[in-house]
Design an enzyme around this catalytic site. Structure first.
Site, PDB file in Angstrom:
ATOM      1  N   GLU A 232       0.747  -1.279  -0.190  1.00 49.78           N
ATOM      2  CA  GLU A 232      -0.036  -0.181   0.017  1.00 49.78           C
ATOM      3  C   GLU A 232       1.089   1.183  -0.009  1.00 49.78           C
ATOM      4  O   GLU A 232       1.544   1.434   0.920  1.00 49.78           O
ATOM      5  CB  GLU A 232      -0.949   0.063   1.205  1.00 49.78           C
ATOM      6  CG  GLU A 232      -1.880   1.094   1.148  1.00 49.78           C
ATOM      7  CD  GLU A 232      -2.644   1.495   2.515  1.00 49.78           C
ATOM      8  OE1 GLU A 232      -3.559   2.011   2.440  1.00 49.78           O
ATOM      9  OE2 GLU A 232      -2.014   1.073   3.516  1.00 49.78           O
TER      10      GLU A 232
ATOM     11  N   ASP B 247     -11.115   1.069   1.772  1.00 45.23           N
ATOM     12  CA  ASP B 247     -10.798   2.834   2.187  1.00 45.23           C
ATOM     13  C   ASP B 247     -11.234   3.821   1.346  1.00 45.23           C
ATOM     14  O   ASP B 247     -11.132   4.927   1.518  1.00 45.23           O
ATOM     15  CB  ASP B 247      -9.287   2.932   2.057  1.00 45.23           C
ATOM     16  CG  ASP B 247      -8.599   2.140   3.335  1.00 45.23           C
ATOM     17  OD1 ASP B 247      -9.105   1.753   4.048  1.00 45.23           O
ATOM     18  OD2 ASP B 247      -7.316   1.920   2.987  1.00 45.23           O
TER      19      ASP B 247
END
Ligand code: TEU
Length: 586
Positions: A283, A359
């Site tokens: 990420e 997210d």
């Protein structure tokens, strides 16, 4: 350069492709794969507690297999008190009680492997939970052997220099602990203390734990904020002005610039990753176009892929929390971001492509158009984009149905620590709460976390109990069961597009070239590989647009089309609202 094993990943019997591909360098299974992300809390509940579980995922593996995808990425399923839905881990070696048992996990993994599906788990090692045994020990006294597993700042040195704590109402990344009269560092909530990677014992614990999962047969890790693991442990004063001047106004760029990040990743590669045939995805919070290649350059022996935030952050107003510009995002900016990022990996390394995840809000609402008349076309358009770009596509569960944002009216409906913390922060500062709530309808993470819509039975077939997060009431018309029966549904279009990518390696490895970059409504690009070329046309607007081919010759019927018919004239393709088409080109 080509090893014998290289051809094993080619479609069986596809000799033609094999020959054509003989000069594609560095083929890898994870480059040719399509990843499907499952948010375990919201996929399928089998025990009626309103929370999805591992048995639920196991019961739906045939569905996932039927999509044609190759890899499942599961958000964290480890022991956790769930302050941040599993991103606060209290035991890395067990399964969260709500999700089931280690036995359920083993059965699930076997079920995946039996179907030729691979499993990528979430690795959350920038921080753990304050309920992890390591932290309980660490906080108990300054001389405890676990003290240095975390970052402590003794209060006699004064207040520590500001660091951000993402999910906290006061915005601070330090929390005072009276027991030892010291502050500890947490870049996220106070329930998520940051681990001290400087300590070789911490690194060893983490590497051993990774091996345990790989030895079970897990096929890779998506690494949560892995870019933040190295800290400048002198904790110098960093001001807002520094962030503005040196880090483009973006704290995460500072957090991602720790001095030992690459040393730690190389050590992880040497100690663990190099010993297994697995894939890794960073990420890439805070990674930029100038720094990202360092994470994934194969010669550096760190990770395989990273995902950036430049795309998903587009269109938000500066200096305000995820508040959309009232004019929306500009397609020309969108094209620039994805084209620039493609060029980062043009010669080396490998990129990723995504528009939604746990997210993010639902891609249909954020990047398409969720009005009923445009749902279908714009959802299929985004699917075409994701599966026709270079880089491994990460596709978020439910997007294949055209699920969209639930758009809660009240803060009480949210479950996410981020929305709740930010609401409190704005309230404490006397800010505009109505404006915040309006913004969250577009940008809040819970929009992407509502349960999967299986059918039109009560609770969308997700649970027999009370769902942990409200289900989008449109499940009676937007659900998998209905779309299974309709050959032209969004679900079946996704399957078609996945197959097209898997059958045509030009869609995977072909060189990407943007066409007509200033066109404000159409995103057009070619992909080319070994003499084969295709043209992708995506009308991102609700207008009909005649697209001038400007000399690009197309031939034959469209390879794929999200409308029942096509309208091609001499040197021109007339595109319907949100039409997506792919042609063979010269
Ligand atoms: O996200 C890290 C991260 O960068 C987030 O702050 C992200 O920018 C934010 O969610 C956008 O609103 C990872 C996980 O993906 C996220 O779910 C966790 O909450 C977070 O780390 C802490 O573990």
């Amino acid at each position: 350069m080509l090893a014998a094993a290289f051809f094993v990943s080619c479609n069986e019997g596809d000799k033609k492709t094999e020959n054509k591909m003989a000069d594609v360098k560095d083929r890898k299974w994870w480059k040719e794969a399509v990843v499907y992300q499952v948010y375990p809390r919201s996929f399928k509940d089998t025990d009626g507690d309103g929370v999805g579980d591992l048995k639920g995922i196991a019961s739906k593996l045939d569905y996932i297999k039927s999509l044609g995808v190759d890899i499942i990425w599961l958000n964290p399923v480890y022991g956790s008190p769930n302050a941040d839905n599993g991103y606060d881990i209290s035991d890395y070696r067990s399964i969260m009680k709500e999700f089931g048992t280690m036995n359920d996990f083993d059965t699930l993994l076997k079920g995946m492997h039996n179907r030729g599906l691979k499993l990528v788990m979430d690795l959350v090692v920038n921080h753990c939970s304050d309920e992890h045994e390591w932290f309980k020990q660490s906080r108990s006294s300054r001389t405890n052997p676990y003290r240095d597993y975390f970052h402590w700042w003794p209060a006699e040195k004064g207040t520590p220099p500001f660091r951000p704590g993402s999910f906290e109402a006061d915005g601070s990344g330090w929390r005072y602990d009276s027991l030892t009269n010291a502050y500890y560092l947490h870049y996220f909530s106070y329930k998520q203390p940051d681990l001290n990677w400087e300590n070789p014992k911490v690194r060893k614990e983490i590497f051993d734990m990774m091996k345990m999962w790989f030895d079970k047969g897990v096929d890779g890790f998506r690494m949560d904020v892995i870019t933040f693991i190295s800290k400048d442990t002198l904790f110098p004063v960093i001001t807002q002005k520094d962030i503005a001047e040196k880090y483009n106004g973006d704290w995460s760029q500072y957090l991602a610039s720790g001095p030992h990040l690459h040393d730690y990743l190389q050590e992880m590669n040497k100690e663990v990753l190099s010993k297994y045939d697995v894939m890794t995805l960073a990420e890439g919070a805070g990674a930029t176009r100038y720094t990202a290649l360092k994470l994934v350059d194969p010669d550096r022996h760190e990770l395989n892929m990273a995902y950036h935030f430049d795309g998903v952050n587009l269109g938000y107003l500066p200096n305000e929390f995820k508040q959309m510009d009232p004019n929306g995002y500009k397609l020309t900016d969108f094209k620039k971001v994805y084209s620039d990022w493609d060029s980062v990996f043009a010669d080396k390394g490998w990129g990723t492509i995504y528009l939604g995840n746990h997210d993010q809000p639902r891609m249909l609402t954020r990047w398409g158009n969720d009005a009923p008349e445009y749902r279908e076309a714009s959802s299929k358009l985004l699917t075409t984009f994701l599966l026709s770009m270079r880089g491994t596509p990460y596709y978020y569960f439910g997007d294949e149905l055209g699920m969209n944002n639930i758009k809660f009216d009240k803060i009480e409906e949210y479950r996410d620590i981020e929305s709740i913390g930010m609401y409190q922060q704005i309230k404490n500062n006397g800010g505009d709460l109505d404006r915040f709530l309006k913004g969250q309808k577009i940008s809040a993470r819970d929009n992407g976390r509502t349960p999967f819509q299986w059918d039109d039975s009560p609770n969308a077939g997700f649970t027999t109990g009370t769902p942990w997060l409200k289900i989008n009431p449109n499940y009676t018309s937007v659900n998998a069961a209905m779309q299974e029966k309709d050959a032209s549904s969004m679900l079946n279009y996704f399957r078609k597009m996945v197959k097209l990518r898997k059958d045509n390696l030009v869609l995977v490895y072909g060189k990407y070239t943007l066409v007509d970059k200033d066109n404000p409504a159409v995103y057009a690009y070619t992909r080319a590989l070994n003499g084969e070329k295709i043209l992708v046309l995506l009308n991102f607007s609700k207008e009909k647009i005649p697209f001038n081919l400007n000399g690009i010759k197309i031939s034959g019927k469209a390879w794929i089309n999200n409308y029942p018919s096509e309208n091609v004239e001499e040197n021109k393709v007339n595109l319907e609202p949100y039409q997506a088409v792919i042609y063979k080109a010269e």
